[in-house]
Enzyme design. Structure first.
Site, PDB file in Angstrom:
ATOM      1  CG  ASP A  90      -5.002   5.977   5.656  1.00 54.80           C
ATOM      2  OD1 ASP A  90      -4.911   5.741   6.846  1.00 54.80           O
ATOM      3  OD2 ASP A  90      -4.243   6.705   4.925  1.00 54.80           O
ATOM      4  N   GLY A 149       0.597  -1.301  -0.178  1.00 58.56           N
ATOM      5  CA  GLY A 149       0.034  -0.046   0.126  1.00 58.56           C
ATOM      6  C   GLY A 149       0.821   1.082  -0.109  1.00 58.56           C
ATOM      7  N   GLY A 157      -7.731   2.766   1.552  1.00 66.15           N
ATOM      8  CA  GLY A 157      -6.689   3.635   1.886  1.00 66.15           C
ATOM      9  C   GLY A 157      -7.262   5.008   1.567  1.00 66.15           C
ATOM     10  CG  HIS A 184      22.597   6.758  34.584  1.00 65.59           C
ATOM     11  ND1 HIS A 184      22.064   8.129  34.113  1.00 65.59           N
ATOM     12  CD2 HIS A 184      24.031   7.041  34.874  1.00 65.59           C
ATOM     13  CE1 HIS A 184      22.915   9.016  34.329  1.00 65.59           C
ATOM     14  NE2 HIS A 184      24.131   8.351  34.648  1.00 65.59           N
TER      15      HIS A 184
END
Ligand code: NAI
Length: 472
Positions: free
Chosen positions: A319, A42, A152, A451
């Protein structure tokens, strides 16, 4: 015509469609996935997320080599851009990933069909008949108990500035220019405008962004958007916010974009104009009218909370339906939709969908903005931590930006996390997990973070919610 019969036919092989096909196949259904492009994947894989990220990563390295490494004591001479090689690398990534999707179809025993699918009728038992037209015009038919529409979206065109594919372009061409334009006017300060604007600016274009609204990246937290705009300005992008684009003229072989800004008539010349004013649902040629599938006033397929359209046995995701146009939202919908078709309990938590703008630094967020909390009348506590106080960001010479944690003032539940900074796209993952588990700012603050790492900035911002930051 002899028809193959499937439990599920997915129309569209983008991240929504191909993922839905895989999930349905995993659940034992007989599945076909149809796309008019032979390269499955896509918009995202062929002309969207993936090629743009390949260009963003490469152009960022070029820019850093030219401007960024000196701060680390590393200098280069004779740095050159080979745009052809850069584009070839992008193509290779696209090729690898689209080939990978076709491989996944095979692995999951999904019938890959290349052609345009169109509804032709509903059979006696409610099954849908689809006609598939191949690139050569040859027609074949398939029949399915369930159809998932995942077709889409396409770029929106401005009525007074039609795409010509050369000087007035959409993102489809914006990822494939064969020459770095001397000047680029970008219309629209959303994700596409800022990402492709960044790519071409880093490669040498003079970039001007014209945005209609008073802030870039509509929908993001205003303070973060301002921060991003400031950094991009420092990188050389020029912004006109609140600009009303009125037209485009041809002057001496160049385009000149005209616009109104702060009550003045303005004009900006450009070798190339990139129109990035949004995308719209794409369902042309699917024959929705043949079976009576409803669309809304914006052409989006209307669905209920279970992705079902008004037509029994027809669902839609991604979409082409309402909601943010994001690949990962489409994927989640694809999984949930397939699960529901298979009789399982699929679910998408729309409150926890991260969004990222892949500029440098990146802007990423999940959940509510401060403005949205205010509009909802939710009292919040906010903690902020600057990357310039984070040891690792300083070592990386990438100390721009900050983290903002927004927590409910009564319950301390995290409502939103916003990150402007290096690797924000990866850092937002931790925030999404915390929010999915309905975690609190204290949960983040009490979690031991390694850290020296960038995620410590999230921990500190969470501590900041309770006004007890340790390193600031
Ligand atoms: P967008 O909707 O995100 O932004 C378009 C911008 O253009 C808006 O700020 C809007 O106010 C402005 N605009 C509209 N008409 C205008 C006009 N006439 N003059 C000036 N400005 C105007 O759309 P965009 O950037 O084109 O992206 C399309 C879709 O693709 C979006 O839904 C976006 O979320 C998605 N996308 C997501 C990416 C990501 O997640 N990193 C990357 C690229 C696209």
């Amino acid at each position: 015509m002899a028809e193959a019969v499937f439990d599920v036919v997915v129309i569209g092989a983008g991240p929504g469609g191909y993922i839905a096909a895989i999930r349905a196949a995993q659940l034992g259904l007989k599945v076909a996935c149809v796309d008019k492009e032979a390269r499955f994947g896509g918009t995202c894989l062929r002309v969207g997320c993936i090629p743009s990220k390949a260009l963003l990563d490469a152009s960022e390295k070029f820019y850093q080599a030219k401007h960024g490494f000196a701060g680390l004591g590393i200098t280069f001479e004779g740095i050159k851009l080979d745009l052809g090689a850069l584009m070839a690398k992008k193509e290779k990534v696209v090729e690898t990933l689209t080939t990978g999707v076709s491989g996944l179809m095979k692995k999951n025993k999904i019938e890959k069909i290349v052609g345009t699918a169109k509804f032709v009728s509903v059979g006696a038992g409610g099954g849908k008949q689809l006609e598939i037209t191949g690139a050569d015009g040859a027609k074949s038919g398939v029949s399915a108990k369930h159809v998932i529409i995942a077709t889409g979206s396409v770029p929106v065109e401005l009525p007074f500035m039609k795409f010509d594919g050369k000087a007035i372009i959409s993102s489809d061409q914006g990822i494939a220019l064969t020459k770095v334009p001397e000047s680029l006017v970008v219309i629209g300060g959303g994700a596409i405008g800022l990402e492709l604007g960044s790519v071409w600016s880093r490669l040498g274009s003079k970039v001007t962004v014209l945005e209609m609204l008073p802030q870039v990246v509509m929908g993001s937290d205003e303070e973060m958007a301002r921060g991003l705009e400031r950094v991009l300005k420092k990188q050389g992008l020029n912004f006109y916010l609140g600009a009303k684009v009125t037209g485009v003229k041809d002057v001496g072989g160049k385009k000149v974009v005209t616009f109104e800004w702060e009550g003045k008539q303005m004009s900006e010349p450009a070798e190339v104009v990139l129109v990035a004013v949004g995308r719209k649902s794409y369902t042309a040629g699917v024959g929705l009218d043949v079976v009576g599938v409803k669309v809304d006033e914006r052409g989006r397929v209307v669905t209920d909370a279970h992705f079902k359209t008004n037509v029994e046995g027809v669902s839609a995701i991604g979409d082409c339906v309402a909601g943010p146009m994001l690949a990962h939202k489409a994927e989640e919908e694809g999984v949930a939709c397939a699960e529901m078709i298979a009789g399982k309990a699929g679910h998408v938590n729309y409150n926890v969908i991260p969004a990222v703008v892949y500029t440098s630094p990146e802007l990423a967020w999940v959940g509510l903005t401060e403005e949205q909390c205010k509009a909802k009348g939710v009292a919040v506590n906010v903690g902020k931590f600057q990357f310039r106080a984070n040891a690792r960001a300083l070592c990386m010479d990438a100390a721009e930006g900050f983290v903002k944690v927004i927590a409910d003032a009564k319950t301390d539940r995290v409502l939103g996390v916003h990150i402007l900074g290096v690797q924000a796209s990866s850092l937002i993952g931790e925030a999404a997990v915390v929010m999915e588990f309905a975690g609190s700012a204290e949960d983040i603050a009490r979690t031991c973070h390694a850290h020296p790492t960038l995620p410590e900035a999230l921990k500190e911002a969470a501590l900041g919610v309770h006004k007890r930051m340790l390193n600031s």
